[in-house]
Each structure stands twice: as C-alpha cells, then as structure tokens.
Enzyme design. Structure first.
Site: not given
Length: 192
Positions: A94-95
């Site tokens: 996600h990051e």
C-alpha cells in the site's frame, strides 16, 4: 505530509497487540521477497526514485495506523499495530503505491484533498487491501460491489487524518477524482 494506512487489519482490531520493532523488521525483510513488492520497488527505481536500504522501516506508532509514507523519509510500518506477515506485506505494498505516486507526479501535494484522495484510491484498489477475504475478516460481507465500497470507506478514513480536508471536502474530492484514479493502474498493466 504522510499518506497512511489505517490499523483496521485483515485480522481485526490490533490496538492492544502487536509485535516488536525487531520482529516487524524481520517481516519487512520477508515482504521484500513478495513478487508485488519486488515489482513496485523495481518501478520506483525505473522512475528515478531513491529507495535506499532504510526506505522501509519498522517503528512504534502513537497514532492508530498500520503504516505511512512520508515524502523524503520513506515508509514506516507500525509494528505495534500489526501481528502477522500478511499484514506487514500488505502495508508495504500500500505504502509503495503512495511512494510511486509521489515519485511519478512532480506536483503531488499531500495537503490537496483531491491529490491525497487519488493516491488513496489507487493504493486501496491496487494493493489488495480490499480483497473479498480481507473484507470478510473485517466483518464486511457484501457479494456485489464490495471492493469499491471498501476502497471508498478506507479513502475516507485516511483523508480524515489530513488536517487540510474536512469530511465534506474529502468526500467531494474522492468523488471528483474517483473514475480517473480508480482506473489508473500504473505501474501495473491492470489491477492485480
């Protein structure tokens, strides 16, 4: 400004559990072997982004979140809010999408609700955060449209932590950029 992942993990509420920073660092190292993580890191490098050896680090977080990306600093994974390898890998993916967005968009402004919403839409859609099994484990049961509902819910949760976005501004921004950002699957050919 940071883009973050909320701590509503696939395993449920982890507010009173977690792991040590050292345990999380070991899980981050294992996540680097994930094909999706490898793919995203390669595309960050191809885009000219600097991802040093300490670009992804485990930390204890005071806020209730799983992780976050901070321009110029990298990715933090909140060890005290995670318990299993899958959660760590999910946060890293996600990051990394936020880092990719930040790198490829020369004018990305995390204080701009629409910019932040777009990156959250992409990260939620492309990372697998909203896979049916993850949603089921969170207690959300819906047969049709679950993925888009999940992305919308998680975008709003993330934008709630942006002091520049009121709830109304966040919702308007998300709706304004939804189609463009949801359909933008770069660096993937299609949504994984």
């Amino acid at each position: 400004m940071a883009a973050g992942s909320d701590a509503s993990s696939a395993a449920g509420d982890t507010s009173n559990r977690g792991m040590t920073v050292e345990e999380c660092e070991n899980m981050i190292q294992r996540s680097l072997r994930s094909p999706t993580v490898k793919f995203l890191r390669e595309h960050l490098v191809k885009s000219g982004c600097d991802i040093s050896s300490n670009f992804i680090k485990a930390v204890n977080c005071s806020q209730r979140m799983s992780g976050g990306y901070v321009r110029g600093e990298g990715i933090m994974v909140c060890s005290n809010h995670l318990t299993i390898q899958d959660e760590v890998t999910q946060v890293v993916i996600h990051e990394l999408i936020h880092a990719y967005d930040d790198c490829r968009a020369a004018n990305l402004d995390w204080t701009n609700c629409a910019h932040h919403a777009c990156s959250e839409i992409r990260a939620g859609h492309l990372s697998g955060d909203c896979h049916y099994k993850r949603e089921l484990l969170r207690g959300f049961v819906k047969l049709r449209g679950h993925e888009q509902d999940c992305v919308r819910r998680r975008v709003m949760k993330s934008l709630a932590s942006n002091p520049y976005c009121s709830e109304a501004a966040a919702k308007d921004a998300m709706e304004a950029v939804w189609d463009t950002c949801y359909n933008d699957t770069k660096p993937f050919d299609r949504a994984p």
